[in-house]
Design a protein around this motif. Structure first.
Motif, PDB file in Angstrom:
ATOM      1  N   LEU A 175      -9.579   5.653  13.448  1.00 49.74           N
ATOM      2  CA  LEU A 175     -10.397   5.286  14.604  1.00 49.74           C
ATOM      3  C   LEU A 175     -11.410   4.207  14.246  1.00 49.74           C
ATOM      4  O   LEU A 175     -11.645   3.267  15.009  1.00 49.74           O
ATOM      5  N   TRP A 176     -12.011   4.329  13.060  1.00 45.13           N
ATOM      6  CA  TRP A 176     -13.069   3.391  12.671  1.00 45.13           C
ATOM      7  C   TRP A 176     -12.528   2.012  12.317  1.00 45.13           C
ATOM      8  O   TRP A 176     -13.067   0.990  12.740  1.00 45.13           O
ATOM      9  N   ILE A 177     -11.440   1.959  11.550  1.00 44.76           N
ATOM     10  CA  ILE A 177     -10.932   0.685  11.050  1.00 44.76           C
ATOM     11  C   ILE A 177      -9.958   0.042  12.036  1.00 44.76           C
ATOM     12  O   ILE A 177     -10.048  -1.148  12.328  1.00 44.76           O
ATOM     13  N   GLY A 178      -8.991   0.804  12.513  1.00 46.07           N
ATOM     14  CA  GLY A 178      -8.121   0.329  13.581  1.00 46.07           C
ATOM     15  C   GLY A 178      -7.101  -0.721  13.202  1.00 46.07           C
ATOM     16  O   GLY A 178      -6.542  -1.385  14.080  1.00 46.07           O
TER      17      GLY A 178
ATOM     18  N   MET B   1       0.827  -1.199   0.000  1.00 37.59           N
ATOM     19  CA  MET B   1       0.000   0.000   0.000  1.00 37.59           C
ATOM     20  C   MET B   1       0.865   1.254   0.000  1.00 37.59           C
ATOM     21  O   MET B   1       0.595   2.224  -0.720  1.00 37.59           O
ATOM     22  N   PHE B   2       1.916   1.206   0.815  1.00 43.29           N
ATOM     23  CA  PHE B   2       2.803   2.367   0.898  1.00 43.29           C
ATOM     24  C   PHE B   2       3.471   2.628  -0.444  1.00 43.29           C
ATOM     25  O   PHE B   2       3.614   3.788  -0.868  1.00 43.29           O
ATOM     26  N   MET B   3       3.845   1.554  -1.133  1.00 39.98           N
ATOM     27  CA  MET B   3       4.482   1.717  -2.445  1.00 39.98           C
ATOM     28  C   MET B   3       3.497   2.281  -3.468  1.00 39.98           C
ATOM     29  O   MET B   3       3.861   3.124  -4.296  1.00 39.98           O
TER      30      MET B   3
ATOM     31  N   GLY C 173      -3.664  -6.974   8.161  1.00 37.69           N
ATOM     32  CA  GLY C 173      -2.678  -6.711   9.190  1.00 37.69           C
ATOM     33  C   GLY C 173      -3.223  -6.990  10.574  1.00 37.69           C
ATOM     34  O   GLY C 173      -4.156  -7.781  10.760  1.00 37.69           O
ATOM     35  N   ILE C 174      -2.663  -6.302  11.558  1.00 30.93           N
ATOM     36  CA  ILE C 174      -3.065  -6.494  12.945  1.00 30.93           C
ATOM     37  C   ILE C 174      -4.210  -5.548  13.284  1.00 30.93           C
ATOM     38  O   ILE C 174      -4.134  -4.355  12.976  1.00 30.93           O
ATOM     39  N   ARG C 175      -5.250  -6.062  13.896  1.00 32.95           N
ATOM     40  CA  ARG C 175      -6.350  -5.204  14.358  1.00 32.95           C
ATOM     41  C   ARG C 175      -5.929  -4.616  15.702  1.00 32.95           C
ATOM     42  O   ARG C 175      -5.957  -5.277  16.734  1.00 32.95           O
TER      43      ARG C 175
ATOM     44  N   SER D  25      -3.473  -2.191  11.304  1.00 33.49           N
ATOM     45  CA  SER D  25      -2.119  -1.731  10.995  1.00 33.49           C
ATOM     46  C   SER D  25      -2.022  -1.303   9.536  1.00 33.49           C
ATOM     47  O   SER D  25      -1.274  -0.380   9.207  1.00 33.49           O
ATOM     48  N   PHE D  26      -2.793  -1.945   8.658  1.00 32.91           N
ATOM     49  CA  PHE D  26      -2.832  -1.534   7.254  1.00 32.91           C
ATOM     50  C   PHE D  26      -3.328  -0.097   7.136  1.00 32.91           C
ATOM     51  O   PHE D  26      -2.799   0.702   6.360  1.00 32.91           O
ATOM     52  N   MET D  27      -4.352   0.256   7.928  1.00 35.42           N
ATOM     53  CA  MET D  27      -4.895   1.605   7.886  1.00 35.42           C
ATOM     54  C   MET D  27      -3.877   2.616   8.374  1.00 35.42           C
ATOM     55  O   MET D  27      -3.781   3.729   7.839  1.00 35.42           O
ATOM     56  N   LEU D  28      -3.086   2.262   9.374  1.00 40.07           N
ATOM     57  CA  LEU D  28      -2.064   3.184   9.873  1.00 40.07           C
ATOM     58  C   LEU D  28      -0.992   3.436   8.825  1.00 40.07           C
ATOM     59  O   LEU D  28      -0.507   4.564   8.681  1.00 40.07           O
TER      60      LEU D  28
END
Length: 233
Positions: free
Chosen positions: A130-133, A1-3, A57-59, A135-138
């Motif tokens: 806040l909603w998704i939480g 995602m970052f790429m 990822g990690i929730r 590690s992918f979202m971060l």
């Protein structure tokens, strides 16, 4: 995602950097079409990947069941849309119906923040992290916010090169941080400037999304609008 976000950032910000030279060679309308032809497909790829993997990822947390969480997410998202779509853009310039131009905007939401899209993107990231939480979202938020912080510097640099002293005056009278120039006495909010038809359109769109939220992934559609908001610049 970052790429994927990095690739989009290179295309989008790189295209902005090349704008003056490209317009001198092929014209403003032709360059806008070339720019859109590159930016929009890359944005679609990013959006599709985000929709498919946003809970990967990690929730790290799950706050979705807390009382008041859904209204909070929608309120912050609605505010982010008001910044992402500051009603300072001529929509007919996007498809090059009118000749695209670079302007200095000094009224409306620019009095609150000189870079409203960056503010809107940060608010969107805050609400959806806040909603998704996950590690992918971060990681997604880190990429989006990083790109917008770069765009703040990059945008100011390009406007300084194009407008010189006129931009210096605008910079002295505005701030990147919302309301900072107002608090410091360098700026005054004129609320009537914020009452524009485009803002009504945003309010209607938010209402439609609220009604259709059970059918539309909240994160995906907000992300779509944040990407499209960038393309308006």
């Amino acid at each position: 995602m970052f790429m994927l976000l990095l690739i989009f950032a290179v295309i989008h910000s790189g295209g902005a950097a090349l704008r003056s030279r490209a317009e001198a060679r092929i014209g403003a309308r032709a360059w806008r079409l070339v720019f859109a032809a590159l930016s929009i497909p890359s944005a679609v790829v990013v959006i599709g990947y985000f929709l498919a993997h946003r809970y990967d990822g990690i929730r790290l947390w799950n706050l979705q069941g807390l009382p008041g969480m859904v209204p909070l997410i929608w309120v912050v998202t609605a505010i982010s849309f008001l910044f992402l779509y500051p009603a300072t853009y001529n929509l007919l310039e996007i498809p090059a119906v009118l000749k695209p131009q670079v302007r200095l905007y000094a009224t409306g939401i620019i009095r609150i923040s000189r870079h409203p899209q960056a503010v809107g993107q940060i608010l969107w990231c805050l609400s959806h992290a806040l909603w998704i939480g996950s590690s992918f979202m971060l990681v997604t938020c880190a990429g989006l916010i990083g790109h917008h912080l770069f765009a703040v510097w990059h945008g100011d640099r390009r406007l300084k090169q194009r407008f010189g002293d006129a931009f210096d005056k605008l910079k002295d009278e505005t701030s990147v941080v919302p309301f900072a120039a107002v608090i410091e006495g360098r700026q005054q909010i004129i609320w009537t400037e914020l009452l524009r038809p485009a803002q009504l359109g945003i309010a209607i769109a938010v209402g439609v999304f609220w009604w259709a939220h059970r059918y539309i992934p909240i994160g995906g559609m907000a992300f779509l609008h944040s990407r499209l908001g960038e393309l308006l610049n």
